[in-house]
Design a protein around this motif. Structure first.
Motif, PDB file in Angstrom:
ATOM      1  N   LEU A  54       0.538  -1.190  -0.039  1.00 47.67           N
ATOM      2  CA  LEU A  54      -0.065  -0.097   0.054  1.00 47.67           C
ATOM      3  C   LEU A  54       0.794   1.277   0.107  1.00 47.67           C
ATOM      4  O   LEU A  54       0.473   2.306  -0.428  1.00 47.67           O
ATOM      5  N   VAL A  55       2.192   1.131   0.641  1.00 48.51           N
ATOM      6  CA  VAL A  55       2.908   2.259   0.424  1.00 48.51           C
ATOM      7  C   VAL A  55       3.418   2.437  -1.050  1.00 48.51           C
ATOM      8  O   VAL A  55       3.187   3.764  -1.733  1.00 48.51           O
ATOM      9  N   ASN A  56       3.558   1.297  -1.895  1.00 48.59           N
ATOM     10  CA  ASN A  56       3.642   1.379  -3.251  1.00 48.59           C
ATOM     11  C   ASN A  56       2.471   2.087  -3.790  1.00 48.59           C
ATOM     12  O   ASN A  56       2.673   3.011  -4.757  1.00 48.59           O
ATOM     13  N   VAL A  57       1.405   1.759  -3.455  1.00 52.29           N
ATOM     14  CA  VAL A  57       0.064   2.429  -4.193  1.00 52.29           C
ATOM     15  C   VAL A  57       0.223   3.855  -3.978  1.00 52.29           C
ATOM     16  O   VAL A  57      -0.095   4.513  -4.862  1.00 52.29           O
ATOM     17  N   LEU A  58       0.520   4.334  -2.750  1.00 54.36           N
ATOM     18  CA  LEU A  58       0.275   5.745  -2.431  1.00 54.36           C
ATOM     19  C   LEU A  58       1.273   6.460  -3.107  1.00 54.36           C
ATOM     20  O   LEU A  58       1.356   7.683  -3.469  1.00 54.36           O
ATOM     21  N   GLU A  59       2.591   5.859  -3.568  1.00 56.55           N
ATOM     22  CA  GLU A  59       3.664   6.418  -4.147  1.00 56.55           C
ATOM     23  C   GLU A  59       3.613   6.283  -5.665  1.00 56.55           C
ATOM     24  O   GLU A  59       4.694   6.650  -6.294  1.00 56.55           O
ATOM     25  N   GLY A  60       2.565   5.632  -6.192  1.00 56.34           N
ATOM     26  CA  GLY A  60       2.361   5.565  -7.499  1.00 56.34           C
ATOM     27  C   GLY A  60       3.199   4.259  -8.094  1.00 56.34           C
ATOM     28  O   GLY A  60       3.213   4.395  -9.430  1.00 56.34           O
ATOM     29  N   ARG A  61       3.443   3.500  -7.543  1.00 53.20           N
ATOM     30  CA  ARG A  61       4.242   2.344  -8.147  1.00 53.20           C
ATOM     31  C   ARG A  61       3.147   1.006  -8.209  1.00 53.20           C
ATOM     32  O   ARG A  61       2.271   1.155  -7.211  1.00 53.20           O
ATOM     33  N   PRO A  62       3.383  -0.071  -8.823  1.00 60.31           N
ATOM     34  CA  PRO A  62       2.374  -1.106  -8.856  1.00 60.31           C
ATOM     35  C   PRO A  62       2.494  -1.573  -7.373  1.00 60.31           C
ATOM     36  O   PRO A  62       3.445  -1.774  -6.649  1.00 60.31           O
ATOM     37  N   MET A  63       1.155  -2.295  -6.981  1.00 63.83           N
ATOM     38  CA  MET A  63       1.196  -2.642  -5.568  1.00 63.83           C
ATOM     39  C   MET A  63       2.004  -3.802  -5.399  1.00 63.83           C
ATOM     40  O   MET A  63       2.643  -3.825  -4.412  1.00 63.83           O
ATOM     41  N   TYR A  64       1.978  -5.089  -6.323  1.00 64.70           N
ATOM     42  CA  TYR A  64       2.728  -5.958  -6.393  1.00 64.70           C
ATOM     43  C   TYR A  64       3.545  -6.024  -7.748  1.00 64.70           C
ATOM     44  O   TYR A  64       2.771  -5.746  -8.566  1.00 64.70           O
ATOM     45  N   VAL A  65       4.781  -6.674  -7.462  1.00 67.10           N
ATOM     46  CA  VAL A  65       5.297  -6.808  -8.919  1.00 67.10           C
ATOM     47  C   VAL A  65       4.670  -7.814  -9.777  1.00 67.10           C
ATOM     48  O   VAL A  65       4.488  -7.647 -10.873  1.00 67.10           O
ATOM     49  N   SER A  66       4.098  -8.842  -9.091  1.00 66.02           N
ATOM     50  CA  SER A  66       3.191  -9.779  -9.524  1.00 66.02           C
ATOM     51  C   SER A  66       2.467 -10.427  -8.506  1.00 66.02           C
ATOM     52  O   SER A  66       2.805 -10.584  -7.260  1.00 66.02           O
TER      53      SER A  66
END
Length: 228
Positions: A55-67
């Motif tokens: 969810l940090v990835n989501v907030l910072e504009g990255r994919p949530m999971y690599v896969s």
């Protein structure tokens, strides 16, 4: 718009409760089965830590999971760790999530979650609150659906009723705890089925945590809900 600051504070409180409860376990307890089929308590704790980072990835504009495969592999990798490592990971990943939530941002923006699902950034803290509260129950260590904060129970019931609204396989259904009422399932002028029960049991059924045995159903059988 959701009150993201309020929800971030609620996530912090829920995480503190979980860490306090888990801190009373031992290494053997962490390896025991959780209430989620095929997952130990270690799997649940590993998932909570990796979800915070996702969810940090989501907030910072990255994919949530690599896969999806990488997500599952990370949980399997981290599940066997001893209690102190699990606690540290949940605590440190939770702090990273709080830091990301505290950064100046446009909370009205749309963000992308898993499998192409999108949502408002303002709803991400509530989504994390759901993860922490329900997985605390899933650990099977004395925290039950009845122990959830009343605000959380009502809001998650709102969310799940809305999620199944319009679903072609769910009959038009009215849900009520005797005080509040929700509609879900296929659209219709009137509900085919009315499901009544205590808030915890309604939420447990909607969230796939209880079979609905404590619910009263009128107008037909208890609807079968699709998986979340």
């Amino acid at each position: 718009m959701m009150d993201h600051a309020h929800d971030l504070a609620s996530v912090r409180d829920a995480t503190d409760r979980l860490l306090t409860a888990v801190g009373k376990l031992d290494n053997a307890s962490v390896t025991q089965s959780s209430r989620l089929p095929g997952w130990s308590r270690g799997h649940v704790l590993a998932h909570l830590a990796r979800n915070a980072d996702a969810l940090v990835n989501v907030l910072e504009g990255r994919p949530m999971y690599v896969s999806g495969e990488a997500r599952d592999a990370d949980i399997e990798r981290d599940a066997p760790r001893p209690l102190d490592a699990q606690l540290a990971d949940v605590r440190e990943s939770a702090a990273r999530f709080q830091d990301a939530g505290a950064a100046p941002a446009d909370w009205s923006r749309t963000v992308e979650l898993r499998n192409g699902v999108t949502d408002s950034a303002s709803r991400v803290p509530f989504r994390r609150w759901v993860e922490v509260e329900l997985h605390h129950v899933d650990l099977g260590i004395g925290y039950e659906l009845e122990d959830l904060p009343a605000e959380f129970t009502e809001r998650e019931t709102d969310f799940l009723a809305a999620r199944f609204a319009g679903h072609p396989e769910v009959p038009p259904t009215r849900l009520t705890d005797g005080t509040r009422a929700w509609r879900t399932g296929r659209e219709a002028d009137a509900a085919d089925v009315t499901v009544t029960g205590p808030p915890a049991d309604l939420l447990g059924w909607l969230a796939g945590r209880r079979a609905g045995c404590a619910l009263t159903v009128e107008g037909g059988p208890l609807p079968a809900l699709p998986p979340l």
